[in-house]
Write an enzyme that holds these catalytic residues in place. Structure first.
Site, PDB file in Angstrom:
ATOM      1  N   GLU A 121       0.879  -1.171   0.000  1.00  0.00           N
ATOM      2  CA  GLU A 121       0.000   0.000   0.000  1.00  0.00           C
ATOM      3  C   GLU A 121       0.911   1.213   0.000  1.00  0.00           C
ATOM      4  OE1 GLU A 121      -3.131  -0.109  -0.327  1.00  0.00           O
ATOM      5  OE2 GLU A 121      -3.781  -2.055   0.446  1.00  0.00           O
ATOM      6  N   CYS A 138      -3.063   8.578   2.774  1.00  0.00           N
ATOM      7  CA  CYS A 138      -2.712   8.031   1.445  1.00  0.00           C
ATOM      8  C   CYS A 138      -3.779   8.440   0.446  1.00  0.00           C
ATOM      9  CB  CYS A 138      -2.660   6.516   1.461  1.00  0.00           C
ATOM     10  SG  CYS A 138      -1.561   5.865   2.662  1.00  0.00           S
TER      11      CYS A 138
HETATM   12  C1  UN1 Z   1      -4.184   5.490   4.655  1.00  0.00           C
HETATM   13  O1  UN1 Z   1      -4.151   6.694   4.451  1.00  0.00           O
HETATM   14  O2  UN1 Z   1      -3.133   4.812   4.723  1.00  0.00           O
HETATM   15  O3  UN1 Z   1      -9.871   5.751   3.122  1.00  0.00           O
HETATM   16  C2  UN1 Z   1      -5.421   4.716   4.913  1.00  0.00           C
HETATM   17  C3  UN1 Z   1      -9.334   6.353   4.058  1.00  0.00           C
HETATM   18  C4  UN1 Z   1      -9.119   5.594   5.336  1.00  0.00           C
HETATM   19  C5  UN1 Z   1      -7.864   4.791   5.278  1.00  0.00           C
HETATM   20  C6  UN1 Z   1      -6.661   5.549   4.824  1.00  0.00           C
HETATM   21  N1  UN1 Z   1     -10.246   4.725   5.548  1.00  0.00           N
HETATM   22  O4  UN1 Z   1      -8.990   7.508   3.981  1.00  0.00           O
END
Ligand code: UN1
Length: 509
Positions: free
Chosen positions: A264, A298
């Site tokens: 990821e 992310c």
């Molecule tokens: C991340 O930023 O690593 O969709 C995960 C989202 C959250 C998860 C983010 N449920 O923004």
């Protein structure tokens, strides 16, 4: 000077963290060489023991031993640990959330939301424990049965990032445990205290239901600790969240030993806003996705691709909302934007803004540092920059709240622009036109792992598979059938006849 929300002091924040840890049942370990910082003041709360490579090897060994027993426990019984974890998380939701705020700097609402996301994935995993289905296929041979069976995989190494210090661990751990795997967790070195809290809660959950607490191991420290997980043949799956650079270093090493990787990595998420969009709704979605978590998800929205006819109206609303965002101490309920994690993140933001301006970008608002929290705390006003083109800096992921705005006239060109970045995590379209929405979701639309209509790029539910394409690494975790990455598949052919026909009609002898 007394401690107030406007004037937080590291020693008071440490006292609070120690109280929370105590209430969560975690003892503060002896001090060591690993600092636990708070981005709220930039100060060091305490230090922790950093695991030696020998200790990491021993932890992997314990997890491997535990796996031999755990894999034969029926999956619904394994789920008892996860059910108990969910109960403990429900009781301690606000406490663990506050610890996340102290260590990662996320505002209270988002930190508690992250703990809720842990509870959600636990519930999902409990149900999953009775649904680890294999298929049965018609055999081409008479008196034969053809089917597949899913078995536990082994030790799962989990490397997680600072920005979702607890939820991403739970995505992996809840699913891995019901799948019959054991877990060795290397959290971000930036968030060791929340990791300690999660580890303690899980160990307690296991003990409470009479399961083996050794199914979960926590190893803390820097990249040398993670490197051990990467290289160890006993780690069957390495699930790693972090930068593209990290993924590039890790993936070939795991592949060289024929291990599995679930990556990821970075996102550079875009949203297209078409002339038929509900501008008010789009503006609200954009502000949360771009400025929420101080741009450190992310899934944060980093690129806005707006039709020429809508850009004026939209930018006026989004920039207006940006002006009203309160930036400050994330422990303060009226604050919506907390600090950046550290000075490096701030340097990254500053340099990216300089490059964007040099490329002809026009700063619409934000970007400046907000003082008053000490030299080592980095608070910024989220920035919006109008770009003449998608230049190199726009194609990179800068882990800070910068929203680049590009414009388009032709819808096909907008999709092309949207996809013309190396990353492929999340994406969105705001439109009232069903044809545009469907096109965005079609094979020649968004090339991302997540593609949304009329909501922002961030804030995914756990029920879907989470992950992305291209430099994001291709991994999928959390819901849907992501569990398959945590198991191995066996194809079984059973002959219940007294003949031995060969497949493909082969006659032999
Ligand atoms: C991340 O930023 O690593 O969709 C995960 C989202 C959250 C998860 C983010 N449920 O923004």
């Amino acid at each position: 000077m007394t401690h107030t929300l406007d004037n937080p002091r590291t020693e008071d924040l440490f006292a609070r963290a120690a109280t929370l840890l105590g209430e969560l049942g975690a003892e503060l370990p002896a001090t060591g060489t690993l600092p636990a910082r708070t981005p709220i003041t930039g100060g060091t709360l305490t230090t922790l023991h950093s695991h030696s490579t020998d200790e990491v090897d021993a932890a992997i060994d314990r997890a491997a031993q535990a796996f031999h027993r755990w894999r034969t426990v029926p999956a619904p019984e394994r789920a008892a640990v996860v059910r108990r974890l969910a109960e403990l998380l429900t009781v301690h939701k606000v406490r663990l959330g506050e610890l996340v705020t102290l260590e990662a700097g996320k505002i209270g609402a988002e930190a508690v939301g992250e703990v809720q996301e842990m509870i959600d994935i636990c519930e999902f995993a409990i149900g999953l424990s009775r649904q680890l289905y294999g298929k049965t296929m018609p055999s081409e041979r008479p008196g034969h049965r053809l089917m597949e069976t899913w078995h536990p995989l082994g030790v799962i190494g989990v490397i997680s990032a600072f920005n979702f210090p607890v939820a991403v661990w739970a995505w992996n751990t809840a699913v891995a445990l019901v799948c019959g795997d054991t877990v060795v967790w290397k959290p971000s070195e930036t968030t060791p205290l929340t990791a300690l809290a999660c580890h303690t809660l899980l160990r307690r959950a296991a003990a409470d239901v009479g399961a083996d607490p050794e199914v979960h191991q926590l190893i803390q420290g820097g990249s040398e600790v993670g490197a051990r997980l990467v290289d160890d043949e006993r780690v069957a799956l390495l699930s790693a969240t972090g930068s593209v650079r990290m993924g590039r270093a890790v993936a070939p090493k795991v592949a060289a030993r024929f291990g599995r990787c679930l990556l990821e990595l970075g996102g550079n998420n875009g949203a297209i806003v078409t002339p038929s969009a509900d501008i008010e709704l789009a503006a609200r979605g954009i502000v949360f996705a771009a400025a929420g978590t101080a741009g450190q998800r992310c899934t944060t929205l980093r690129r806005l691709i707006v039709h020429d006819d809508a850009v004026g109206q939209l930018l006026q609303r989004v920039a207006g909302a940006y002006e009203r965002l309160r930036v400050g101490n994330p422990l303060d309920d009226s604050v919506l934007v907390g600090p950046l994690i550290d000075g490096r993140a701030h340097d990254g933001m500053r340099i990216a803004l300089e490059r964007a301006i040099a490329d002809g970008g026009e700063l619409v608002c934000g970007g400046e540092r907000v003082d008053g929290f000490g030299d080592d705390a980095y608070y910024v006003r989220p920035a919006i920059v109008r770009m003449p083109a998608q230049t190199a800096v726009v194609r990179e992921e800068t882990f800070a709240p910068i929203l680049y705005v590009l414009t388009y006239q032709d819808f096909d060109a907008a999709i092309e622009l949207h996809n013309a970045v190396p990353q492929g995590l999340s994406s969105a379209i705001f439109t009232g036109d069903q044809r545009e929405a469907e096109r965005f979701l079609a094979a020649d639309g968004s090339d991302c792992g997540i593609a949304n209509v009329n909501i922002g790029t961030s804030g995914a539910e756990i029920g879907g598979a989470f992950g992305g394409e291209k430099h994001t690494g291709g991994g999928r975790e959390s819901g849907s059938d992501s569990w398959k990455a945590y198991m191995r598949r066996a194809t079984n052919t059973v002959n219940y006849s007294d003949q031995l026909p060969l497949a493909q009609g082969i006659e032999f002898g």
